[in-house]
Design a protein around this motif. Sequence first.
Motif, PDB file in Angstrom:
ATOM      1  N   LEU A   1       1.851  -4.843  -6.224  1.00 49.97           N
ATOM      2  CA  LEU A   1       0.580  -5.772  -6.424  1.00 49.97           C
ATOM      3  C   LEU A   1       0.930  -7.415  -6.617  1.00 49.97           C
ATOM      4  N   LEU A   2       2.205  -7.559  -7.953  1.00 50.56           N
ATOM      5  CA  LEU A   2       2.682  -8.502  -8.085  1.00 50.56           C
ATOM      6  C   LEU A   2       3.351  -9.325  -7.690  1.00 50.56           C
ATOM      7  N   GLN A   3       3.915  -8.530  -6.671  1.00 48.89           N
ATOM      8  CA  GLN A   3       5.432  -8.775  -6.318  1.00 48.89           C
ATOM      9  C   GLN A   3       4.946  -9.828  -4.571  1.00 48.89           C
ATOM     10  N   GLY A   4       3.489  -8.785  -4.179  1.00 52.50           N
ATOM     11  CA  GLY A   4       3.123  -9.532  -3.247  1.00 52.50           C
ATOM     12  C   GLY A   4       2.097 -10.464  -3.294  1.00 52.50           C
ATOM     13  N   GLU A   5       2.380 -11.229  -4.661  1.00 55.73           N
ATOM     14  CA  GLU A   5       1.934 -12.394  -4.586  1.00 55.73           C
ATOM     15  C   GLU A   5       0.539 -12.803  -4.154  1.00 55.73           C
ATOM     16  N   ASP A   6       0.355 -12.249  -2.792  1.00 49.50           N
ATOM     17  CA  ASP A   6      -1.194 -12.536  -2.159  1.00 49.50           C
ATOM     18  C   ASP A   6      -1.494 -12.363  -2.772  1.00 49.50           C
ATOM     19  N   ALA A   7      -1.420 -10.673  -3.384  1.00 50.39           N
ATOM     20  CA  ALA A   7      -2.731 -10.080  -3.629  1.00 50.39           C
ATOM     21  C   ALA A   7      -3.641 -10.430  -4.416  1.00 50.39           C
ATOM     22  N   VAL A   8      -3.388 -11.298  -5.177  1.00 48.22           N
ATOM     23  CA  VAL A   8      -4.400 -11.697  -6.071  1.00 48.22           C
ATOM     24  C   VAL A   8      -5.012 -13.381  -5.563  1.00 48.22           C
ATOM     25  N   LEU A   9      -5.027 -14.556  -4.111  1.00 51.78           N
ATOM     26  CA  LEU A   9      -5.485 -15.421  -4.126  1.00 51.78           C
ATOM     27  C   LEU A   9      -6.101 -15.687  -3.131  1.00 51.78           C
ATOM     28  N   GLN A  10      -6.311 -16.406  -3.050  1.00 46.39           N
ATOM     29  CA  GLN A  10      -7.927 -17.183  -2.617  1.00 46.39           C
ATOM     30  C   GLN A  10      -7.646 -16.724  -1.003  1.00 46.39           C
TER      31      GLN A  10
ATOM     32  N   ARG B   1      -4.245  -5.267   4.204  1.00 48.90           N
ATOM     33  CA  ARG B   1      -4.681  -3.920   4.788  1.00 48.90           C
ATOM     34  C   ARG B   1      -3.439  -3.865   5.928  1.00 48.90           C
ATOM     35  N   LEU B   2      -3.218  -2.838   5.559  1.00 47.62           N
ATOM     36  CA  LEU B   2      -2.406  -2.108   6.612  1.00 47.62           C
ATOM     37  C   LEU B   2      -3.214  -1.024   7.534  1.00 47.62           C
ATOM     38  N   VAL B   3      -2.877  -0.620   8.854  1.00 52.13           N
ATOM     39  CA  VAL B   3      -3.783  -0.484   9.739  1.00 52.13           C
ATOM     40  C   VAL B   3      -3.173   0.740  10.161  1.00 52.13           C
ATOM     41  N   GLN B   4      -3.050   2.262  10.272  1.00 52.14           N
ATOM     42  CA  GLN B   4      -2.000   2.929  10.580  1.00 52.14           C
ATOM     43  C   GLN B   4      -2.495   3.704  11.276  1.00 52.14           C
TER      44      GLN B   4
ATOM     45  N   GLY C   1       2.407  -0.761  -1.741  1.00 54.30           N
ATOM     46  CA  GLY C   1       1.237  -1.067  -2.471  1.00 54.30           C
ATOM     47  C   GLY C   1       0.796  -2.307  -2.677  1.00 54.30           C
ATOM     48  N   ASP C   2       1.255  -3.008  -2.187  1.00 56.84           N
ATOM     49  CA  ASP C   2       0.551  -4.747  -1.670  1.00 56.84           C
ATOM     50  C   ASP C   2      -0.885  -4.776  -0.980  1.00 56.84           C
ATOM     51  N   LEU C   3      -0.766  -3.406   0.190  1.00 58.07           N
ATOM     52  CA  LEU C   3      -2.193  -3.627   1.108  1.00 58.07           C
ATOM     53  C   LEU C   3      -2.491  -2.595   1.577  1.00 58.07           C
ATOM     54  N   GLU C   4      -4.731  -2.909   1.070  1.00 62.89           N
ATOM     55  CA  GLU C   4      -5.381  -1.744   1.342  1.00 62.89           C
ATOM     56  C   GLU C   4      -4.370  -0.870   2.589  1.00 62.89           C
ATOM     57  N   LEU C   5      -5.257   0.312   2.753  1.00 63.08           N
ATOM     58  CA  LEU C   5      -4.848   1.615   3.657  1.00 63.08           C
ATOM     59  C   LEU C   5      -5.863   1.262   4.265  1.00 63.08           C
ATOM     60  N   SER C   6      -5.968   1.234   5.989  1.00 59.13           N
ATOM     61  CA  SER C   6      -6.910   1.946   6.701  1.00 59.13           C
ATOM     62  C   SER C   6      -6.145   3.076   8.142  1.00 59.13           C
ATOM     63  N   ILE C   7      -6.140   3.868   8.507  1.00 63.02           N
ATOM     64  CA  ILE C   7      -5.930   5.180   8.940  1.00 63.02           C
ATOM     65  C   ILE C   7      -6.882   5.057  10.514  1.00 63.02           C
ATOM     66  N   ILE C   8      -6.782   4.289  11.633  1.00 62.38           N
ATOM     67  CA  ILE C   8      -7.087   5.641  13.222  1.00 62.38           C
ATOM     68  C   ILE C   8      -6.633   6.680  13.144  1.00 62.38           C
TER      69      ILE C   8
END
Length: 754
Positions: free
Chosen positions: A300-309, A354-357, A497-504
Motif C-alpha cells: 500500500l505504501l509502495q503504491g503511493e497512489d493508495a492514499v492520494l486524492q 482497483r483490479l478487475v479480474q 496489494g495496492d489495488l482493491e480486488l473485483s472478480i467477474i
Amino acid sequence: MVAGGVEKLLASALGNPFPQVREILGGYAGLELPKREAALRSALQLLETSSQPARRSARPAARIAPPTAAPGERLPPDAEVSCLDTGPGGARKLASLGLHTLRDVLHAYPHRHEDRRALPDLAEVEEGQKVTVEGRVVAKSRRSPRPGMLVIDVTLETPSGGRVKATWFNQPWVERQLREGARLVLTGRVKRFGRSVQLGVEHLETVDGAQDSLSTGRIVGVYDSKEGISQEFLRRAAFRALQAVPLDDYLPAHWRQKYGLTDLGDALWGIHFPEDEAQLSRAHARLRFDEYLFLELRMLLQGEDAVLQGKRFEARGDDIERFEGALPFRMTNAQRRVLLEITDDMRSERQMARLVQGDVGSGKTAVAACALYLAVRDGYQGALMAPTEILARQHYSNLVGYLGQLDVRVGLLIGAMGARQKLEMQTRIAQGEVDVVVGTQALIQENVQFDNLGLAVIDEEHRFGVQQRRKLLAGRPDVLVMSATPIPRSLALTAYGDLELSIIDEMPPGRTPIETKLIQDTHRTQAYGFVMRQIREGRQAFVVTALIEENENLELLAATQLADDLKTILPEARIDLLHGRMSAAEKDHVMERFRAREFDLLVSTTVIEVGVDVPNATVMVIENAERFGLAQLHQLRGRVGRGSAQSYCVLIAGEHSKKTRQRLGIIEGSTDGFVIAEADLKLRGPGEIRGTRQSGIPDLRLADLANDTAIIEQARELAKHILAHDPRLEHPRLQYLRAELQSRSHSVAFREVI
C-alpha cells in the motif's frame, strides 16, 4: 568463591539437575563483569522459579522461561549477531546463512518441529517408519564392503536400555562426531533384522550437557542449515537472541484482541521453543498474520497512489442505464456487482485503484467501457493502455462499438502510426477533442498531454514497468486495472496489494464451453487428423510448443522443426510461425494475417498474446502439455472459443505418469479459470505461478497462500485501517510497527517512503 570457577561447578554433578542454568551461565569465565552480573541474576531467578512446588512427571519438564536481563544489558533487534555469545566463529556461521542481526535470528523460524518429549520404543516401530531416537554411543566400527565404499556403524544405547544400530554410507566427515560416550539424536528410517533394529541415518545431532533442554525432552525446532553448522548451534543462537532482545510488541493490545492474536513474546518463544502444541499453534497464527500485515503495508505504501486524492465523479445511475441500454446484450449479475464496486470508488474523493479480474469472455471490457463513459459524462477524458498494438486495436474496435453511439469520441494512438497521424492525435488529445484514447506505451510519451484525464484503464498491468505506469498516472486519475489471467484471491491480494480486488466470476449466457481432450503423444497423428478436418471446414488452428528450459534458442528450434513436420503431415494446410525472437511489429503482422485468414494453422511458442481475438480459430493443440502450469494451459486454451462455432483444445502429453494424468485432468475437466488457478497454486506454490516472481512478493516463511485467504483479508483490513488514520505511521504508539516495517523492507528507496 567457587574453587575452580562457576563453570567447573556447573560441569560437576551439582550442575546436572539444572541444565538451563548451565545454558545461561555458559562461557561465564569469558564474560565482562556487567554481563556476569546479568547472567547470574537470570540464573538465580530461574533457580527461584524451579524451587517452587511442582507436579512431578516421569520425565523432567523442558520448559524454558525467558529470563529477565539486568537493566542496560538488553540489545536492540538491529544489533549485529557478533553481540551474541555463540562461540568461536559463531557470527561468521550466522552470516553465512544470511543472518546478520538479532532480528534476522529471531525470524529465522524452524522449517519443522519434532516432538522429542517421548521418543518411541523401538520394539514397537514398524519397518520403514521414520523415527527420531536419542542415546549414547557404546560401540563404533568402520568397514568397506567393496572398493570405494565406506560404511560407519554405531551402536546406540537409548535411555530405556534398548540398543539400535545406526549406519552411515560414504560420509567420512561424520566420524569425528561419533566418539564412544557421545550423546546423539538421530533421525532416519527403521530396518529390522530379526530382533535387531537398524537405522539408516538421515539427520544427526550431537547433544552436550549444556544443550540438553534445547534439543531433547521437548518439542524441538529444526532449522535450515548447511554443512558445518549444527542444529544445536542454531538453537543456542535463537535462545540467546530471545534472551537478549526486548520483545516489544508492535501491535497494540486492542488489535491483537480483535484478531485473536497472541503477543509477540509468546509467539517468538513459541515458534523456537514451544512448551506445547497450543503455544506452537498460537505462534504460527500470530507470525503468519504479521507476514501478511507487513506485506500489505509495504504494498500500500509502495503504491503511493493508495492514499492520494483522486477525481470525484458523480457516476449517475441514469448514465449507467443509458450505457447498458445501448449494449447489444444484457450485463451479467457479476458485471453489475463489479460495476457497483467501481462506481462506489469513483464517487469517493480518494483515488480509485482497483483490479478487475475475469476469465476470457467474461465481459471486463464492457465494464471498463461503462466506467470510461461515466468519466466522460462528468467532463473528464479517459485512457486505455494495452501492452501490444494488436490488443490496442482490438480494444479500440470494441470501445467504438460500445461508446460510438453514445456520442463519445474514441481515438487510437500507437507506435505504428505515421508521424503526421500521431501529431494530429496528440493535438486533439491536448485540446480535449478526444474523449477516450486507446493506445500502447505511445500514450506515455513526453509529447502526449491530456486536457483533463480522469480515468486510466490499464490492461494486463504486469506487462508494464512501474515507471511506465506512473507516467500515465501523473495527473492522479482514477485507475482501473484489467486482467484476463485468473489468479487465486489470496495471491491477488498479495501480488496486487495496492489495488482493491473485483472478480467477474460469471460467464454470459449462451457461450459454448471449449471441449478439452487429454491424449498421449502416441496418438498425435489422430489429433492432427482432427485439426485437418476443422481446416477443411474453413476453421483455423493454433499449435503451441512447450517451454524448453527458459532457452529461447532451443524453443525457436523446436517450433521451427514442428512447423516443418506439420507441413509434411498436413500438406493441404497453409502454415506459419510465431516466436519470441520476432520484434513486436513482426508478431503483430503475423497475428493480423492470421486474423485475416491468410493462413490456416499458426505454430507458436508461448508468446501468443493474452486477449488476442481470432474468432475463426476453433482448435488449440498444446504439445508436451505436462511442461506447462495449469493456469498457463488455461490461458492458452482461451485463444480459441472467441466465435460462435464449437471450439476444442487438445493437450498432448509426452510424459505418461499417473501424477501427470491427474494434474492435466484438472484442465480437461474444468473451464473455470479461478478453480484451475487455485489448483495450480496448491500444486506448485506461489513462486512458480507465472508472473508472480516479478510481483514483489517476498519469501513468506510461514504463509500458505493456498489456504490463508481469510487471514490475508484480515491483515489487509488492518493495514488499510492503519494507513487511513496515519498514512506515514507517525503516531508514537506506532513507533515499533514503523521500525519493524522498515527493517523488513530491503529496498532503500522504500524505506525513504516512510
